[in-house]
Design a protein around this motif. Structure first.
Motif, PDB file in Angstrom:
ATOM      1  N   GLU A 106     112.949 -38.337  24.138  1.00 18.70           N
ATOM      2  CA  GLU A 106     112.960 -37.195  25.054  1.00 18.70           C
ATOM      3  C   GLU A 106     111.619 -36.474  25.023  1.00 18.70           C
ATOM      4  O   GLU A 106     110.969 -36.414  23.974  1.00 18.70           O
ATOM      5  CB  GLU A 106     114.059 -36.199  24.660  1.00 18.70           C
ATOM      6  N   THR A 107     111.227 -35.927  26.160  1.00 18.99           N
ATOM      7  CA  THR A 107     110.047 -35.063  26.236  1.00 18.99           C
ATOM      8  C   THR A 107     110.413 -33.811  27.023  1.00 18.99           C
ATOM      9  O   THR A 107     111.357 -33.825  27.826  1.00 18.99           O
ATOM     10  CB  THR A 107     108.847 -35.741  26.936  1.00 18.99           C
ATOM     11  N   THR A 108     109.672 -32.749  26.774  1.00 22.74           N
ATOM     12  CA  THR A 108     109.817 -31.545  27.586  1.00 22.74           C
ATOM     13  C   THR A 108     108.457 -30.894  27.761  1.00 22.74           C
ATOM     14  O   THR A 108     107.631 -30.913  26.857  1.00 22.74           O
ATOM     15  CB  THR A 108     110.817 -30.531  26.994  1.00 22.74           C
ATOM     16  N   ALA A 109     108.260 -30.360  28.945  1.00 20.10           N
ATOM     17  CA  ALA A 109     107.102 -29.515  29.235  1.00 20.10           C
ATOM     18  C   ALA A 109     107.613 -28.187  29.785  1.00 20.10           C
ATOM     19  O   ALA A 109     106.853 -27.395  30.327  1.00 20.10           O
ATOM     20  CB  ALA A 109     106.183 -30.205  30.235  1.00 20.10           C
ATOM     21  N   SER A 110     108.890 -27.951  29.616  1.00 21.29           N
ATOM     22  CA  SER A 110     109.539 -26.770  30.171  1.00 21.29           C
ATOM     23  C   SER A 110     109.242 -25.518  29.356  1.00 21.29           C
ATOM     24  O   SER A 110     109.298 -25.529  28.132  1.00 21.29           O
ATOM     25  CB  SER A 110     111.055 -26.993  30.217  1.00 21.29           C
ATOM     26  N   ALA A 111     108.974 -24.430  30.052  1.00 23.09           N
ATOM     27  CA  ALA A 111     108.784 -23.138  29.397  1.00 23.09           C
ATOM     28  C   ALA A 111     110.091 -22.361  29.309  1.00 23.09           C
ATOM     29  O   ALA A 111     110.131 -21.270  28.754  1.00 23.09           O
ATOM     30  CB  ALA A 111     107.740 -22.318  30.152  1.00 23.09           C
ATOM     31  N   THR A 112     111.170 -22.934  29.865  1.00 23.75           N
ATOM     32  CA  THR A 112     112.497 -22.340  29.734  1.00 23.75           C
ATOM     33  C   THR A 112     113.376 -23.325  28.972  1.00 23.75           C
ATOM     34  O   THR A 112     113.153 -24.535  29.001  1.00 23.75           O
ATOM     35  CB  THR A 112     113.127 -22.030  31.107  1.00 23.75           C
ATOM     36  N   TYR A 113     114.390 -22.799  28.288  1.00 14.18           N
ATOM     37  CA  TYR A 113     115.232 -23.649  27.455  1.00 14.18           C
ATOM     38  C   TYR A 113     115.983 -24.700  28.270  1.00 14.18           C
ATOM     39  O   TYR A 113     116.527 -24.406  29.327  1.00 14.18           O
ATOM     40  CB  TYR A 113     116.241 -22.810  26.673  1.00 14.18           C
TER      41      TYR A 113
END
Length: 133
Positions: A19-26
């Motif tokens: 998994e990856t995330t670049a999100s600034a929200t949860y």
């Protein structure tokens, strides 16, 4: 020292993908449901995460949510291409019934990765158990 309550129900979930995330929200990373049997009791939630920051210098944040209510959060900060790890134990009061527990994550200004499938040293896991009051 208070006595330790007895455990009645348990749930466990682990990340089985990369998994990856670049999100600034949860965003939700792990989720499980547990049906508690005690009129008054606690959920004891433990999680452990290790991964890597793959762009920019930033912080990775993780929060535990029970039935849509954020309970506790933790964060770490890491430079580009460095590993991070976070773990926490949270205890929260609940009543009898079905409860949904989420582990959510976000990053401040980068892309974070947890390669649970392809990198032996990276993982995300959460254990939840019911404990008597």
């Amino acid at each position: 020292i208070r006595g330790i309550g007895w455990v009645t129900r348990r749930a466990y979930v682990a990340l089985a993908t990369d998994e990856t995330t670049a999100s600034a929200t949860y965003a939700t990373l792990l989720t499980t449901t547990i049906a508690t049997s005690l009129e008054r009791g606690y959920l004891v939630i433990q999680f452990s995460v290790s991964g890597a920051q793959i762009t920019n210098v930033a912080s990775e944040s993780f929060q535990v949510v029970v039935d849509t209510v954020p309970i506790k959060a933790a964060y770490t900060s890491s430079p580009v291409n460095y590993a991070f790890s976070v773990s926490m134990v949270v205890r929260t009061a609940v009543t009898r019934g079905s409860h949904t527990v989420l582990l959510q994550w976000k990053t401040s200004a980068a892309t974070a990765r947890i390669s649970a499938l392809t990198v032996l040293e990276e993982h995300a896991a959460m254990s939840v158990h019911e404990e008597a009051a």
